[in-house]
Design a protein around this motif. Structure first.
Motif, PDB file in Angstrom:
ATOM      1  N   LYS C  66      52.078  39.384  48.702  1.00 43.25           N
ATOM      2  CA  LYS C  66      50.801  40.093  48.639  1.00 43.25           C
ATOM      3  C   LYS C  66      50.879  41.442  49.340  1.00 43.25           C
ATOM      4  O   LYS C  66      50.198  42.387  48.944  1.00 43.25           O
ATOM      5  CB  LYS C  66      49.685  39.227  49.234  1.00 43.25           C
ATOM      6  CG  LYS C  66      49.233  38.141  48.272  1.00 43.25           C
ATOM      7  CD  LYS C  66      48.236  37.202  48.916  1.00 43.25           C
ATOM      8  CE  LYS C  66      47.880  36.079  47.949  1.00 43.25           C
ATOM      9  NZ  LYS C  66      47.090  35.034  48.620  1.00 43.25           N
ATOM     10  N   THR C  69      52.824  43.753  46.968  1.00 44.81           N
ATOM     11  CA  THR C  69      52.103  44.155  45.763  1.00 44.81           C
ATOM     12  C   THR C  69      50.878  45.012  46.079  1.00 44.81           C
ATOM     13  O   THR C  69      50.224  45.500  45.169  1.00 44.81           O
ATOM     14  CB  THR C  69      51.645  42.915  44.970  1.00 44.81           C
ATOM     15  OG1 THR C  69      50.978  42.033  45.862  1.00 44.81           O
ATOM     16  CG2 THR C  69      52.805  42.212  44.326  1.00 44.81           C
ATOM     17  N   VAL C  71      48.161  43.934  47.736  1.00 40.39           N
ATOM     18  CA  VAL C  71      46.930  43.151  47.853  1.00 40.39           C
ATOM     19  C   VAL C  71      46.479  43.103  49.304  1.00 40.39           C
ATOM     20  O   VAL C  71      45.306  43.229  49.612  1.00 40.39           O
ATOM     21  CB  VAL C  71      47.149  41.726  47.295  1.00 40.39           C
ATOM     22  CG1 VAL C  71      45.994  40.816  47.650  1.00 40.39           C
ATOM     23  CG2 VAL C  71      47.343  41.782  45.788  1.00 40.39           C
ATOM     24  N   LEU C  72      47.442  42.921  50.209  1.00 41.15           N
ATOM     25  CA  LEU C  72      47.116  42.825  51.631  1.00 41.15           C
ATOM     26  C   LEU C  72      47.683  44.028  52.383  1.00 41.15           C
ATOM     27  O   LEU C  72      48.741  44.555  52.035  1.00 41.15           O
ATOM     28  CB  LEU C  72      47.704  41.549  52.224  1.00 41.15           C
ATOM     29  CG  LEU C  72      47.018  40.240  51.883  1.00 41.15           C
ATOM     30  CD1 LEU C  72      47.771  39.081  52.517  1.00 41.15           C
ATOM     31  CD2 LEU C  72      45.570  40.235  52.344  1.00 41.15           C
ATOM     32  N   ILE C  97      54.512  47.807  38.683  1.00 41.74           N
ATOM     33  CA  ILE C  97      54.964  46.433  38.934  1.00 41.74           C
ATOM     34  C   ILE C  97      54.330  45.468  37.938  1.00 41.74           C
ATOM     35  O   ILE C  97      53.242  45.698  37.434  1.00 41.74           O
ATOM     36  CB  ILE C  97      54.611  45.958  40.365  1.00 41.74           C
ATOM     37  CG1 ILE C  97      53.099  45.957  40.587  1.00 41.74           C
ATOM     38  CG2 ILE C  97      55.308  46.815  41.410  1.00 41.74           C
ATOM     39  CD1 ILE C  97      52.666  45.308  41.885  1.00 41.74           C
ATOM     40  N   VAL C  99      53.340  41.346  37.769  1.00 44.57           N
ATOM     41  CA  VAL C  99      53.183  40.210  38.671  1.00 44.57           C
ATOM     42  C   VAL C  99      52.786  38.992  37.848  1.00 44.57           C
ATOM     43  O   VAL C  99      51.869  39.053  37.035  1.00 44.57           O
ATOM     44  CB  VAL C  99      52.101  40.478  39.729  1.00 44.57           C
ATOM     45  CG1 VAL C  99      52.035  39.330  40.716  1.00 44.57           C
ATOM     46  CG2 VAL C  99      52.359  41.784  40.457  1.00 44.57           C
ATOM     47  N   ARG C 104      48.163  30.626  38.592  1.00 41.81           N
ATOM     48  CA  ARG C 104      46.890  31.235  38.247  1.00 41.81           C
ATOM     49  C   ARG C 104      47.157  32.324  37.220  1.00 41.81           C
ATOM     50  O   ARG C 104      47.980  33.198  37.438  1.00 41.81           O
ATOM     51  CB  ARG C 104      46.309  31.855  39.517  1.00 41.81           C
ATOM     52  CG  ARG C 104      45.025  32.576  39.344  1.00 41.81           C
ATOM     53  CD  ARG C 104      44.698  33.255  40.642  1.00 41.81           C
ATOM     54  NE  ARG C 104      44.285  32.292  41.639  1.00 41.81           N
ATOM     55  CZ  ARG C 104      43.014  31.959  41.837  1.00 41.81           C
ATOM     56  NH1 ARG C 104      42.089  32.514  41.136  1.00 41.81           N
ATOM     57  NH2 ARG C 104      42.688  31.094  42.758  1.00 41.81           N
ATOM     58  N   GLN C 106      46.740  35.591  34.810  1.00 39.06           N
ATOM     59  CA  GLN C 106      46.205  36.933  34.937  1.00 39.06           C
ATOM     60  C   GLN C 106      45.508  37.340  33.640  1.00 39.06           C
ATOM     61  O   GLN C 106      45.046  38.457  33.508  1.00 39.06           O
ATOM     62  CB  GLN C 106      47.344  37.924  35.172  1.00 39.06           C
ATOM     63  CG  GLN C 106      48.202  37.565  36.327  1.00 39.06           C
ATOM     64  CD  GLN C 106      47.748  38.294  37.551  1.00 39.06           C
ATOM     65  OE1 GLN C 106      46.783  37.906  38.209  1.00 39.06           O
ATOM     66  NE2 GLN C 106      48.381  39.391  37.840  1.00 39.06           N
ATOM     67  N   LEU C 107      45.509  36.403  32.703  1.00 42.70           N
ATOM     68  CA  LEU C 107      44.957  36.719  31.382  1.00 42.70           C
ATOM     69  C   LEU C 107      43.455  36.455  31.364  1.00 42.70           C
ATOM     70  O   LEU C 107      42.915  35.841  32.270  1.00 42.70           O
ATOM     71  CB  LEU C 107      45.654  35.856  30.325  1.00 42.70           C
ATOM     72  CG  LEU C 107      47.179  35.996  30.295  1.00 42.70           C
ATOM     73  CD1 LEU C 107      47.798  34.863  29.493  1.00 42.70           C
ATOM     74  CD2 LEU C 107      47.574  37.338  29.711  1.00 42.70           C
ATOM     75  N   TRP C 108      42.804  36.900  30.304  1.00 46.81           N
ATOM     76  CA  TRP C 108      41.354  36.692  30.175  1.00 46.81           C
ATOM     77  C   TRP C 108      41.109  35.377  29.457  1.00 46.81           C
ATOM     78  O   TRP C 108      41.489  35.206  28.301  1.00 46.81           O
ATOM     79  CB  TRP C 108      40.725  37.850  29.404  1.00 46.81           C
ATOM     80  CG  TRP C 108      40.532  39.068  30.221  1.00 46.81           C
ATOM     81  CD1 TRP C 108      39.360  39.465  30.801  1.00 46.81           C
ATOM     82  CD2 TRP C 108      41.501  40.060  30.575  1.00 46.81           C
ATOM     83  NE1 TRP C 108      39.550  40.640  31.489  1.00 46.81           N
ATOM     84  CE2 TRP C 108      40.844  41.022  31.366  1.00 46.81           C
ATOM     85  CE3 TRP C 108      42.857  40.224  30.302  1.00 46.81           C
ATOM     86  CZ2 TRP C 108      41.508  42.138  31.878  1.00 46.81           C
ATOM     87  CZ3 TRP C 108      43.512  41.323  30.824  1.00 46.81           C
ATOM     88  CH2 TRP C 108      42.839  42.261  31.594  1.00 46.81           C
ATOM     89  N   ASP C 110      38.612  33.756  28.071  1.00 44.78           N
ATOM     90  CA  ASP C 110      37.843  33.553  26.845  1.00 44.78           C
ATOM     91  C   ASP C 110      38.394  34.347  25.667  1.00 44.78           C
ATOM     92  O   ASP C 110      37.887  34.226  24.562  1.00 44.78           O
ATOM     93  CB  ASP C 110      36.380  33.947  27.080  1.00 44.78           C
ATOM     94  CG  ASP C 110      35.742  33.078  28.138  1.00 44.78           C
ATOM     95  OD1 ASP C 110      35.976  31.860  28.087  1.00 44.78           O
ATOM     96  OD2 ASP C 110      35.039  33.606  29.017  1.00 44.78           O
ATOM     97  N   LEU C 111      39.394  35.160  25.924  1.00 44.11           N
ATOM     98  CA  LEU C 111      39.901  36.015  24.844  1.00 44.11           C
ATOM     99  C   LEU C 111      41.172  35.440  24.235  1.00 44.11           C
ATOM    100  O   LEU C 111      41.953  34.795  24.931  1.00 44.11           O
ATOM    101  CB  LEU C 111      40.231  37.411  25.383  1.00 44.11           C
ATOM    102  CG  LEU C 111      39.098  38.249  25.942  1.00 44.11           C
ATOM    103  CD1 LEU C 111      39.636  39.614  26.342  1.00 44.11           C
ATOM    104  CD2 LEU C 111      37.982  38.402  24.940  1.00 44.11           C
ATOM    105  N   ARG C 153      42.293  29.874  27.190  1.00 42.18           N
ATOM    106  CA  ARG C 153      41.955  28.557  27.736  1.00 42.18           C
ATOM    107  C   ARG C 153      42.492  27.419  26.883  1.00 42.18           C
ATOM    108  O   ARG C 153      42.598  26.291  27.340  1.00 42.18           O
ATOM    109  CB  ARG C 153      40.458  28.428  27.959  1.00 42.18           C
ATOM    110  CG  ARG C 153      39.619  28.471  26.719  1.00 42.18           C
ATOM    111  CD  ARG C 153      38.138  28.419  27.065  1.00 42.18           C
ATOM    112  NE  ARG C 153      37.399  29.462  26.380  1.00 42.18           N
ATOM    113  CZ  ARG C 153      37.136  29.460  25.073  1.00 42.18           C
ATOM    114  NH1 ARG C 153      37.541  28.465  24.316  1.00 42.18           N
ATOM    115  NH2 ARG C 153      36.474  30.449  24.528  1.00 42.18           N
TER     116      ARG C 153
END
Lengths: 287, 290, 335
Positions: C66, C69, C71-72, C97, C99, C104, C106-108, C110-111, C153
């Motif tokens: 993190k 990348t 994030v932190l 980059i 990732v 988890r 990274q995609l959407w 409902d699409l 999904r």
């Protein structure tokens, strides 16, 4: 008012040995306590909800004082009664119509309902115990708000002395029961539609207005009041507050409380009916 | 390396390195790309759209009903009659829609932070603030907007205002500025999420305070109350101050008459301030442990 | 490509109370506790390297990633990726980059997968022709044809991972972070992902930092590993060297023709480790353990076969799993 209330209202438990019942009651008390704890888990949330109800009470007092202005009485309601009613209405609605969503809905949505059904304690009692717990967690801030109103002279002791206070207490408990059962029935629509958010918002809005929490039924036009008196919402707030201010007293008060009790029974039956339909649905469709 | 190649891996296209040139993407375009997607998703689920919009209408409508019954009995509140209060209510609700339709997703911040989805926003080459605003689209805001417009049209006829071009322009600008005030306040509250983990009740409290006490002339709250609702919680700037200008009631203000127009300036300022607060506090973001 | 020096990340959280009235008590307390998730980590990764970043749960792997990348923000120390400080120059860093998190997406949700890719292309400023080329290329490489139009999904875990990999590589970043990319996948899916990563590294020259618990990933892909525990680097270097240093022995596993072959003779430089006999064993299995640096393997084989009648033999190196397990449990790497 934790576990036992919940078990008695659902009727989900059939002829079971006493030891079994005691174990169920203990489990429900534990669930209730757990939800009290989670309601108090985040300090900032607790502080904010406390301050929020106090601010709201002060603001409604100001509004109602201003609405009356120098008029001493409107449709037979004097200024101090109207202000005091608004205070209690704000407190009641804070407890009965919170913005939380039922745990039931969340579980259905996440597909955890199948696991919940396997637990020894029925799902409906579980849900009610959680709701009771959350409601109980709201009591301290409401006591604070009532004390504030008493101190600044916006609220007086209930009419009718000790007996009046007792009648108010009974009526309040029944009002809470009506509200919890209404909440439960609305939440159970989760079994038919995954989006209960809208339904809950509509329910919350209707309940707030129709229960007399925002404005007493006294001020409403005759036709509106006539309609609302046939609905369960007024049993949530308007009836207890009418008892408090002594606008219904004696046998009328007994009658009003009896109507509340009737609503509790009817709603419990309705909840039972909806629940058995929902259960059928879960069993047939596999949750 | 030690494994046999999978089907297609031996294809010719795979043999040359993939290093495309990337264009610069403006923040506005990125926001719109994400927002358009969120809208598409919402409109794909019609029943949910209708359901949630209806919920919002009911919620705002119950307040309208309350004010209606109140005025039906008492004829005036704080010296304001039915038409005047109706205009105030409508301006407040329209301003609310100006806040919720494009900026309503600030309400997702607690969820984004606590569920770790904020990480995901930080991995994309777009401002996380803009990504938050386009995270999803709350169909309830369309309920706010439609009810607001309907009530505004009705209230504009009832209110004792002569609708000159200037008055209409002032009305529109005031509504936009009012929406910016509300959005700015909510952004500032959202920024606390980076430290407090939960600001949901705080935001709901402010939201309902705006909704429930917005439709009254400020005078009803007394001197202390009025000042608090102007300078602590800037409710006055959302609709009340410009409404006094439209209704010719600036003489009842505790402030000089020009203050009635101040929201046009205060709106963008509060909005900017809220945004800066968000950006500033976001440095304290501690991603939840995986 | 990556330069980390003395990286430290501390987290401060309120103390959680337990016991009676826990809720009320934590409400009243202001006590906070600080934990150090990453405690002075330094390393560099060169362009084109494929590095395995390993450590037990809670070792500080994710926290390091993190920080790399953007994030932190590190509590102390410096980090530079391709000449940029990730958290300060976050947007620019993000464009360079890719990732992928196994846990988890990274995609959407409902699409359809294809729409997710299109969004990524727009957000990263990939031109339409380039996007079409990339889509064709990755569809081919990862065999996405069948589910390109399925909403995310509805994808299986393996399909989703392939989608995530594509989304991360679509804009051709020179650096790819993979966090447990094979977790929960079946053998075939794992193999496909590994093959893709190896190919990306070899053909595109993409630098890859891989965290995983699956040591097969490491053995198949990484020449270099970084071992971390309690927020500190335990080992940084060649995988083969680690194995050599760590377990300087090799086993000769022999199946003897007869059970009563007389007394066992261990050739010089070997020790006998007898295997517990399982029900299926029809013959006697004996393990001769020796240090290949001291005693050459052929010599051991010759000596053993000279003394005993052997029906089968096998030479094995101790598996990486055992190496890592011992490092974790002892908390340090042997010199």
């Amino acid at each position: 008012m934790t576990g036992p209330v919940a078990t008695s209202t659902t009727g989900a438990t059939t002829a079971a040995p006493a030891g079994h019942l005691a174990a169920q009651a203990r489990a429900l008390v534990a669930i209730g306590r757990q939800s009290v704890r989670s309601a108090l888990a985040v300090r900032s949330e607790v502080l904010v909800s406390g301050v929020a109800v106090l601010v709201r009470v002060v603001l409604v007092i100001l509004v109602w004082r201003a609405v009356y202005g120098s008029t001493p009485e409107v449709v037979g309601v004097d200024r101090s009664t109207a202000v005091a009613y608004a205070v209690l209405g704000a407190v009641f609605t804070n407890v009965l119509n919170p913005f939380w969503r039922s745990s039931l809905e969340v579980r259905v949505r996440q597909g955890r309902i199948a696991v919940d059904l396997l637990r020894p304690v029925g799902l409906v009692p579980q849900t009610l115990a959680q709701q009771v717990g959350t409601t109980a967690a709201a009591v301290p801030r409401c006591v604070l708000a009532v004390l504030l109103a008493l101190v600044i002279g916006a609220l007086q002791a209930p009419a009718g002395g000790v007996l009046g206070l007792l009648a108010f207490a009974v009526s309040t408990v029944l009002g809470v029961a009506v509200a919890l059962l209404c909440n439960l029935v609305v939440a159970m629509t989760a079994f038919w539609t995954l989006e209960v958010g809208g339904a809950l918002m509509v329910y919350r809005a209707v309940a707030q207005f129709a229960s007399g929490a925002l404005i007493p039924l006294w001020f409403m036009p005759g036709w509106l009041r006539g309609t609302l008196e046939w609905l369960p919402f007024q049993a949530q707030v308007f009836t207890p507050l009418s008892v408090y201010f002594g606008t219904v007293r004696g046998w009328d008060a007994v009658g009003a409380v009896a109507v509340q009790a009737l609503w509790v029974v009817l709603l419990a039956l309705l909840a039972q009916l909806v629940w058995s339909r929902a259960l059928h649905r879960v069993v047939v469709q596999g949750g | 390396m030690a494994e046999p190649p999978a089907d297609g891996a031996a294809g010719t296209a795979a043999r040359e390195p993939w290093r495309p040139q990337l264009r610069e993407v403006s923040p506005l375009r990125a926001w719109w790309v994400l927002m358009a997607t969120s809208l598409r998703v919402v409109f794909a689920y019609r029943s949910n759209l209708l359901n949630t919009a209806l919920g919002s209408v009911a919620l705002q409508g119950s307040q309208l009903l309350f004010v209606g019954v109140l005025l039906h009995r008492f004829e005036q509140v704080g010296g304001w009659g039915f038409g005047e209060v109706a205009l105030l209510f409508a301006m407040r609700l329209c301003a609310h829609a100006v806040c919720t339709v494009p900026f309503g997703q600030h309400s997702a911040i607690d969820f984004l932070i606590n569920e770790g989805d904020y990480d995901r926003l930080l991995l994309r080459p777009v401002s996380p603030f803009l990504q938050m605003l386009a995270w999803r689209f709350n169909p309830g805001s369309l309920g706010d907007l439609s009810l607001g417009v309907v009530v505004l049209v009705v209230a504009a006829r009832l209110a004792p205002v002569e609708w000159t071009a200037g008055a209409v322009v002032l009305l529109v600008l005031a509504i936009l500025a009012g929406g910016l005030v509300e959005a700015g306040v909510q952004f500032a509250l959202s920024s606390l999420s980076f430290r407090l983990r939960a600001t949901w009740s705080l935001k709901v409290t402010v939201d309902t305070t705006f909704a429930d006490f917005g439709p009254y002339p400020l005078g009803v709250f007394g001197t202390v109350g009025s000042l608090a609702l102007t300078f602590v919680l800037p409710l006055a700037f959302i609709a009340y101050l410009p409404a006094t200008a439209l209704l010719g009631r600036t003489d009842e203000l505790l402030l000089p008459a020009w203050a009635a127009y101040s929201s046009l300036l205060v709106g963008p300022l509060v909005f900017w301030g809220g945004y800066r607060a968000f950006v500033h506090q976001s440095r304290h973001y501690d991603s939840p442990a995986g | 490509m990556i330069r980390a020096e003395g990286l430290v990340k501390e987290f401060t959280r309120p103390v959680r109370r337990t016991g009676p009235l826990a809720g009320v008590r934590s409400l009243l307390t202001r006590e906070r506790v600080t934990t150090r998730a990453v405690d002075g980590v330094s390393f560099t990764v060169d362009r084109g390297e494929l590095v395995g970043y390993l450590g037990p749960n809670g070792a500080g792997k994710s926290t390091t990633i993190k920080m790399l990348t953007g994030v932190l923000v590190p509590t102390a120390g410096t980090v530079e990726v391709d000449g940029r400080v990730p958290w300060r120059d976050r947007t620019r860093n993000a464009r360079g980059i890719g990732v992928v998190f196994g846990q988890r997406t990274q995609l959407w949700h409902d699409l359809p997968l294809r729409d997710s890719f299109e969004l990524v292309a727009k957000l990263y400023g990939l031109d339409q022709p380039d996007y079409q080329r990339a889509l064709g290329r990755f569809t081919e490489l990862l065999d996405l044809h069948e589910f390109l139009d399925t909403p995310v999904r509805g994808l299986s875990l393996g399909q989703r991972m392939r989608g995530d990999l594509t989304a991360a590589m679509l804009y051709g970043p020179p650096l790819l972070y993979l966090d447990e990319p094979t977790v929960g996948l079946d053998v075939v899916a794992k193999a496909r992902i590994r093959e893709f990563v190896a190919e990306t590294n070899a053909v595109d020259g993409t630098t890859v930092v891989l965290t995983t618990h699956d040591l097969v990933d490491v053995e198949r892909l990484c020449r270099r590993v970084l071992l971390i525990d309690h927020g500190q680097v335990l080992y940084d270097g060649d995988l083969a060297a680690l194995r050599r240093r760590y377990v300087p022995y090799r086993d000769l596993v022999v199946t003897l023709a007869r059970e009563d072959d007389g007394p066992l003779v261990a050739p010089p430089g070997t020790t006998v480790v007898e295997r517990p006999r399982s029900a299926r064993d029809t013959a006697r299995v004996v393990v001769f353990r020796f240090d290949p640096a001291q005693t050459p393997t052929p010599a051991v084989v010759a000596a053993v076969t000279a003394e005993h009648e052997v029906v089968d033999l096998d030479v094995t190196d101790p598996d990486l799993e055992a190496v890592i397990a011992e490092i974790y449990s002892s908390g340090r790497v042997r010199a």
